[in-house]
Write a protein that holds these residues in place. Structure first.
Motif, PDB file in Angstrom:
ATOM      1  N   ASP A  58       0.837  -1.207   0.000  1.00 16.91           N
ATOM      2  CA  ASP A  58       0.000   0.000   0.000  1.00 16.91           C
ATOM      3  C   ASP A  58       0.868   1.252   0.000  1.00 16.91           C
ATOM      4  N   ALA A  59       1.973   1.197   0.694  1.00 19.75           N
ATOM      5  CA  ALA A  59       2.892   2.340   0.696  1.00 19.75           C
ATOM      6  C   ALA A  59       3.595   2.478  -0.646  1.00 19.75           C
ATOM      7  N   PHE A  60       4.020   1.354  -1.226  1.00 15.94           N
ATOM      8  CA  PHE A  60       4.731   1.402  -2.503  1.00 15.94           C
ATOM      9  C   PHE A  60       3.839   1.969  -3.612  1.00 15.94           C
ATOM     10  N   ALA A  61       2.545   1.673  -3.545  1.00 13.50           N
ATOM     11  CA  ALA A  61       1.626   2.104  -4.602  1.00 13.50           C
ATOM     12  C   ALA A  61       1.176   3.546  -4.453  1.00 13.50           C
ATOM     13  N   ASP A  62       1.487   4.184  -3.346  1.00 11.49           N
ATOM     14  CA  ASP A  62       1.033   5.544  -3.069  1.00 11.49           C
ATOM     15  C   ASP A  62       1.944   6.541  -3.769  1.00 11.49           C
ATOM     16  N   SER A  63       1.411   7.286  -4.710  1.00 12.92           N
ATOM     17  CA  SER A  63       2.214   8.241  -5.479  1.00 12.92           C
ATOM     18  C   SER A  63       2.712   9.400  -4.634  1.00 12.92           C
ATOM     19  N   ALA A  64       2.167   9.566  -3.435  1.00 13.02           N
ATOM     20  CA  ALA A  64       2.651  10.627  -2.547  1.00 13.02           C
ATOM     21  C   ALA A  64       4.002  10.288  -1.930  1.00 13.02           C
ATOM     22  N   ILE A  65       4.371   9.010  -1.954  1.00 12.69           N
ATOM     23  CA  ILE A  65       5.628   8.568  -1.353  1.00 12.69           C
ATOM     24  C   ILE A  65       6.758   8.739  -2.365  1.00 12.69           C
ATOM     25  N   ASP A  66       7.817   9.418  -1.938  1.00 13.74           N
ATOM     26  CA  ASP A  66       8.991   9.605  -2.793  1.00 13.74           C
ATOM     27  C   ASP A  66      10.073   8.573  -2.516  1.00 13.74           C
ATOM     28  N   LEU A  67      10.304   8.296  -1.248  1.00 21.96           N
ATOM     29  CA  LEU A  67      11.410   7.433  -0.839  1.00 21.96           C
ATOM     30  C   LEU A  67      10.908   6.355   0.104  1.00 21.96           C
ATOM     31  N   VAL A  68      11.318   5.122  -0.148  1.00 22.61           N
ATOM     32  CA  VAL A  68      11.017   3.994   0.734  1.00 22.61           C
ATOM     33  C   VAL A  68      12.303   3.557   1.418  1.00 22.61           C
ATOM     34  N   GLN A  87       7.466   0.109  -8.344  1.00 21.06           N
ATOM     35  CA  GLN A  87       6.372   1.078  -8.247  1.00 21.06           C
ATOM     36  C   GLN A  87       6.858   2.513  -8.415  1.00 21.06           C
ATOM     37  N   GLY A  88       8.137   2.681  -8.725  1.00 20.81           N
ATOM     38  CA  GLY A  88       8.660   4.012  -9.010  1.00 20.81           C
ATOM     39  C   GLY A  88       9.168   4.774  -7.810  1.00 20.81           C
ATOM     40  N   ARG A  89       9.430   4.083  -6.710  1.00 23.57           N
ATOM     41  CA  ARG A  89       9.935   4.770  -5.517  1.00 23.57           C
ATOM     42  C   ARG A  89      11.463   4.698  -5.470  1.00 23.57           C
ATOM     43  N   HIS A  90      12.090   5.743  -4.988  1.00 24.12           N
ATOM     44  CA  HIS A  90      13.501   5.677  -4.628  1.00 24.12           C
ATOM     45  C   HIS A  90      13.616   4.811  -3.374  1.00 24.12           C
ATOM     46  N   VAL A  91      14.769   4.162  -3.193  1.00 29.64           N
ATOM     47  CA  VAL A  91      14.869   3.171  -2.115  1.00 29.64           C
ATOM     48  C   VAL A  91      16.205   3.277  -1.375  1.00 29.64           C
ATOM     49  N   VAL A  92      16.100   3.207  -0.043  1.00 28.58           N
ATOM     50  CA  VAL A  92      17.237   2.974   0.841  1.00 28.58           C
ATOM     51  C   VAL A  92      17.011   1.628   1.518  1.00 28.58           C
ATOM     52  N   VAL A  93      18.034   0.784   1.521  1.00 25.38           N
ATOM     53  CA  VAL A  93      17.956  -0.518   2.181  1.00 25.38           C
ATOM     54  C   VAL A  93      18.932  -0.515   3.347  1.00 25.38           C
ATOM     55  N   ASP A  94      18.458  -0.903   4.519  1.00 22.70           N
ATOM     56  CA  ASP A  94      19.365  -1.028   5.643  1.00 22.70           C
ATOM     57  C   ASP A  94      20.378  -2.126   5.345  1.00 22.70           C
ATOM     58  N   LYS A  95      21.564  -2.015   5.969  1.00 27.37           N
ATOM     59  CA  LYS A  95      22.564  -3.077   5.773  1.00 27.37           C
ATOM     60  C   LYS A  95      22.116  -4.338   6.521  1.00 27.37           C
ATOM     61  N   PRO A  96      22.513  -5.533   6.075  1.00 32.31           N
ATOM     62  CA  PRO A  96      23.195  -5.788   4.810  1.00 32.31           C
ATOM     63  C   PRO A  96      22.256  -5.515   3.641  1.00 32.31           C
ATOM     64  N   PHE A  97      22.822  -5.102   2.529  1.00 29.74           N
ATOM     65  CA  PHE A  97      22.027  -4.761   1.364  1.00 29.74           C
ATOM     66  C   PHE A  97      21.045  -5.888   1.038  1.00 29.74           C
ATOM     67  N   THR A  98      21.569  -7.092   0.916  1.00 24.53           N
ATOM     68  CA  THR A  98      20.760  -8.290   0.680  1.00 24.53           C
ATOM     69  C   THR A  98      21.444  -9.447   1.398  1.00 24.53           C
ATOM     70  N   VAL A  99      20.945 -10.651   1.209  1.00 22.64           N
ATOM     71  CA  VAL A  99      21.553 -11.829   1.819  1.00 22.64           C
ATOM     72  C   VAL A  99      22.570 -12.475   0.889  1.00 22.64           C
ATOM     73  N   THR A 100      22.377 -12.336  -0.423  1.00 22.19           N
ATOM     74  CA  THR A 100      23.303 -12.932  -1.393  1.00 22.19           C
ATOM     75  C   THR A 100      23.695 -11.905  -2.446  1.00 22.19           C
ATOM     76  N   LEU A 101      24.816 -12.175  -3.101  1.00 20.83           N
ATOM     77  CA  LEU A 101      25.268 -11.319  -4.193  1.00 20.83           C
ATOM     78  C   LEU A 101      24.279 -11.344  -5.352  1.00 20.83           C
ATOM     79  N   ALA A 102      23.704 -12.504  -5.639  1.00 20.30           N
ATOM     80  CA  ALA A 102      22.730 -12.599  -6.735  1.00 20.30           C
ATOM     81  C   ALA A 102      21.525 -11.719  -6.463  1.00 20.30           C
TER      82      ALA A 102
END
Length: 345
Positions: A58-68, A87-102
């Protein structure tokens, strides 16, 4: 888009509540607009005016949101980041970025497809102690660095029933702390030639890594990264030894403790480390020893750079290439420990 970014924070556990929410709320040009959490009461105790949603979609689909901002358990980072970017949002991911390189490569591919800014939250680039040791190295105060030791030790003898200490993908100290230590090392020295890592479960009842020691091999110098859960007395944070002298720093940057205690980012004294480091240098044949006051740290600089990247086209604070390099070292460290050998990068 006006000059204030609406931010949706996904997750209000320890990291979301203690780090991201206060930093966003005290960052000019950003507004904590939405928090995705199943516990609205917990969120509203701290931020009564914030909208709380239970479903991140619901947050991702909201056009009022600029950054997730994704501050959820590690194994959910990749799917949530990909969904938000799609959905067109800019994104910051807390570390670790992901679990795998893939997974990291998949997230970055989606960011390119969507044409949106993507970054990983490596806040400890703005630790007071790291800024200080980086300044001393950049200024040549220690000469050519030959040994660099980076410790993040704790005394937590009891295993707690939480996902960070479970068998869930991305659990354990290797994913919790080594992203910080690796990122700082790569900022100082670039990618190493090889890694040798030792990961262990030392505490009674441990289900995930609670100890690691890794050596990054460079052509001449060596970098040692260490964290343990049964270290009550050391307190070493950095030791840098070069051809001209050494710098040793004990104690951690104070910002995390300030945030835990409810401190407001940017208040008087914010980021000032009360524990000086010790510099020992060869001054024309005489060893000179002096205290070095730390450069003040400020985690808000991460979000200031992210704001400027979105609004003005500046560089993101941590690039995709930098995020991939950290993930590459993390993944090869796991392989090194499993195979009990040095692994080339």
């Amino acid at each position: 888009m006006d000059n204030t970014l609406n931010v949706a924070l996904v997750g209000y556990g320890f990291v979301g509540k203690v780090f991201h929410a206060p930093l966003i709320a005290h960052m000019p040009g950003m507004r904590l607009h939405t928090v995705v959490s199943r516990d609205a009461g917990k969120v509203h105790l701290d931020h009564p005016q914030v909208r709380v949603l239970a479903d991140p979609q619901d947050a991702f689909a909201d056009s009022a949101i600029d950054l997730v901002v994704v501050a959820t358990p590690n194994e959910t980072h990749a799917p949530l980041a990909i969904a938000a970017l799609a959905q067109g949002r800019h994104v910051v991911v807390d570390k670790p970025f992901t679990v795998t390189l893939a997974e990291a490569e998949q997230v970055i591919a989606q960011a390119h497809t969507s044409g949106r800014c993507l970054s990983v939250f490596q806040n400890r680039r703005w630790d007071a102690d790291f800024l200080t040791v980086r300044r001393l190295i950049d200024e040549g105060m220690l000469g050519e660095i030959m040994e660099f030791h980076s410790h993040f030790d704790r005394f937590r003898p009891t295993v707690v029933d939480r996902w960070r200490e479970s068998t869930a993908p991305g659990g354990g100290l290797w994913y919790d702390l080594v992203p910080h230590l690796v990122d700082q090392a790569l900022q100082l020295f670039g990618l190493p030639e090889a890694i040798f890592a030792d990961l262990a479960q030392q505490r009674a009842g441990a289900r995930a890594t609670d100890y690691f020691h890794a050596q990054l091999r460079y052509p001449r110098h060596r970098v040692h990264l260490h964290a343990g859960s049964l270290v009550a007395a050391s307190g070493l944070r950095f030791a840098a030894h070069g051809t001209r002298g050494s710098f040793v720093k004990h104690g951690l940057d104070p910002q995390e403790d300030s945030l835990r205690a409810g401190g407001k980012p940017g208040e008087p004294g914010w980021g000032v480390d009360p524990s000086p480091g010790q510099l020992t240098v060869d001054d024309q044949g005489t060893m000179r020893v002096e205290s070095v006051e730390s450069v003040p740290g400020d985690y808000r600089q991460y979000y200031a750079a992210m704001r400027d990247a979105i609004l003005h086209g500046g560089p993101v604070p941590v690039s995709s290439d930098e995020a991939l390099d950290v993930m590459r070292v993390i993944e090869l460290g796991i392989r090194s420990s499993a195979e009990r050998r040095e692994v080339s990068l």
